[in-house]
Motif scaffolding. Structure first.
Motif, mmCIF file in Angstrom:
data_model
loop_
_atom_site.group_PDB
_atom_site.id
_atom_site.type_symbol
_atom_site.label_atom_id
_atom_site.label_comp_id
_atom_site.label_asym_id
_atom_site.label_seq_id
_atom_site.Cartn_x
_atom_site.Cartn_y
_atom_site.Cartn_z
ATOM 1 N N ASP A 11 -10.980 7.324 -3.711
ATOM 2 C CA ASP A 11 -10.658 6.156 -3.737
ATOM 3 C C ASP A 11 -9.583 6.394 -3.882
ATOM 4 O OD1 ASP A 11 -13.609 5.834 -4.507
ATOM 5 O OD2 ASP A 11 -13.691 6.262 -6.091
ATOM 6 N N LEU A 12 -8.567 6.535 -4.923
ATOM 7 C CA LEU A 12 -7.197 6.534 -4.068
ATOM 8 C C LEU A 12 -6.859 6.726 -2.699
ATOM 9 C CD1 LEU A 12 -5.442 9.018 -6.692
ATOM 10 C CD2 LEU A 12 -6.365 6.157 -7.495
ATOM 11 N N ARG A 13 -6.651 7.064 -2.047
ATOM 12 C CA ARG A 13 -6.267 6.761 -0.845
ATOM 13 C C ARG A 13 -6.625 5.352 0.148
ATOM 14 N NH1 ARG A 13 -4.204 9.756 2.637
ATOM 15 N NH2 ARG A 13 -4.859 11.661 1.493
ATOM 16 N N ARG A 14 -8.403 4.939 -0.158
ATOM 17 C CA ARG A 14 -8.938 3.933 -0.303
ATOM 18 C C ARG A 14 -7.806 2.650 -0.862
ATOM 19 N NH1 ARG A 14 -10.691 0.291 -2.547
ATOM 20 N NH2 ARG A 14 -12.499 1.703 -4.300
ATOM 21 N N GLN A 15 -7.888 2.806 -1.943
ATOM 22 C CA GLN A 15 -6.751 1.757 -2.536
ATOM 23 C C GLN A 15 -4.894 1.495 -1.891
ATOM 24 O OE1 GLN A 15 -6.784 1.945 -6.968
ATOM 25 N NE2 GLN A 15 -8.767 1.984 -7.332
ATOM 26 N N ARG A 19 -3.440 -1.378 -0.175
ATOM 27 C CA ARG A 19 -2.523 -2.367 -0.740
ATOM 28 C C ARG A 19 -1.428 -1.837 0.533
ATOM 29 N NH1 ARG A 19 -0.953 0.103 -6.931
ATOM 30 N NH2 ARG A 19 -2.968 -0.052 -8.145
ATOM 31 N N VAL A 20 -1.209 -1.324 1.394
ATOM 32 C CA VAL A 20 -0.667 -1.441 2.767
ATOM 33 C C VAL A 20 -1.249 -2.463 3.635
ATOM 34 C CG1 VAL A 20 0.369 0.440 4.638
ATOM 35 C CG2 VAL A 20 -0.067 1.436 2.148
ATOM 36 N N GLY A 21 -2.503 -2.288 3.859
ATOM 37 C CA GLY A 21 -2.882 -3.667 4.826
ATOM 38 C C GLY A 21 -2.701 -4.828 4.290
ATOM 39 N N ALA A 22 -2.483 -4.929 2.409
ATOM 40 C CA ALA A 22 -2.750 -6.138 2.475
ATOM 41 C C ALA A 22 -0.495 -6.712 2.407
ATOM 42 C CB ALA A 22 -2.169 -6.377 1.238
ATOM 43 N N LYS A 23 0.305 -5.491 2.101
ATOM 44 C CA LYS A 23 1.858 -5.833 2.475
ATOM 45 C C LYS A 23 1.844 -6.148 3.689
ATOM 46 C CE LYS A 23 3.390 -3.089 -1.598
ATOM 47 N NZ LYS A 23 3.058 -1.851 -2.387
ATOM 48 N N LEU A 24 1.468 -5.353 5.159
ATOM 49 C CA LEU A 24 1.562 -5.317 5.976
ATOM 50 C C LEU A 24 0.858 -6.673 6.605
ATOM 51 C CD1 LEU A 24 0.273 -1.909 7.728
ATOM 52 C CD2 LEU A 24 3.218 -3.297 7.377
ATOM 53 N N VAL A 72 -0.114 -10.126 -3.104
ATOM 54 C CA VAL A 72 0.016 -8.791 -2.957
ATOM 55 C C VAL A 72 1.181 -8.785 -3.546
ATOM 56 C CG1 VAL A 72 0.981 -7.345 -0.878
ATOM 57 C CG2 VAL A 72 -0.309 -9.825 -0.466
ATOM 58 N N LEU A 73 2.424 -9.020 -3.926
ATOM 59 C CA LEU A 73 3.264 -8.431 -4.159
ATOM 60 C C LEU A 73 3.404 -8.897 -6.105
ATOM 61 C CD1 LEU A 73 6.488 -9.511 -2.314
ATOM 62 C CD2 LEU A 73 4.566 -7.872 -2.273
#
Length: 96
Positions: A11-15, A19-24, A72-73
């Motif tokens: 679950d943490l890995r998916r989160q 988050r990385v996808g949203a920031k990119l 995102v931020l």
């Protein structure tokens, strides 16, 4: 294991991946905003310098970029609030 059958680590890995996808996604949005607006300013100043119009698309798109960046931020507590709102709406739609 969590209730969903996934481990807390997955679950943490998916989160983290989300988050990385949203920031990119925001970074791509920002780079496109800058590139397109530099182009629009150039076109405006070379073609009709007596009539400045480049700031209109810059302001409109900038508002969208600002809201994207805020989502995102901003700190996670804001996102948790959005998540709770989504859950309430989902329950309403399901008839609970």
């Amino acid at each position: 294991m969590s209730v969903s059958g996934r481990s807390p680590e997955s679950d943490l890995r998916r989160q983290a991946r989300d988050r990385v996808g949203a920031k990119l996604s925001f970074l791509v949005h920002l780079v496109l905003y800058i590139a397109v607006n530099v182009f629009l300013v150039t076109v405006n100043l070379l073609s009709t310098p007596e009539h400045l119009w480049f700031y209109w698309p810059m302001l409109g798109w900038g508002a969208g970029l600002l809201s994207h960046g805020a989502y995102v931020l901003l700190p996670p507590r804001w996102k948790a609030m959005v998540g709770r709102m989504e859950e309430r709406e989902l329950r309403k739609l399901q008839g609970d």
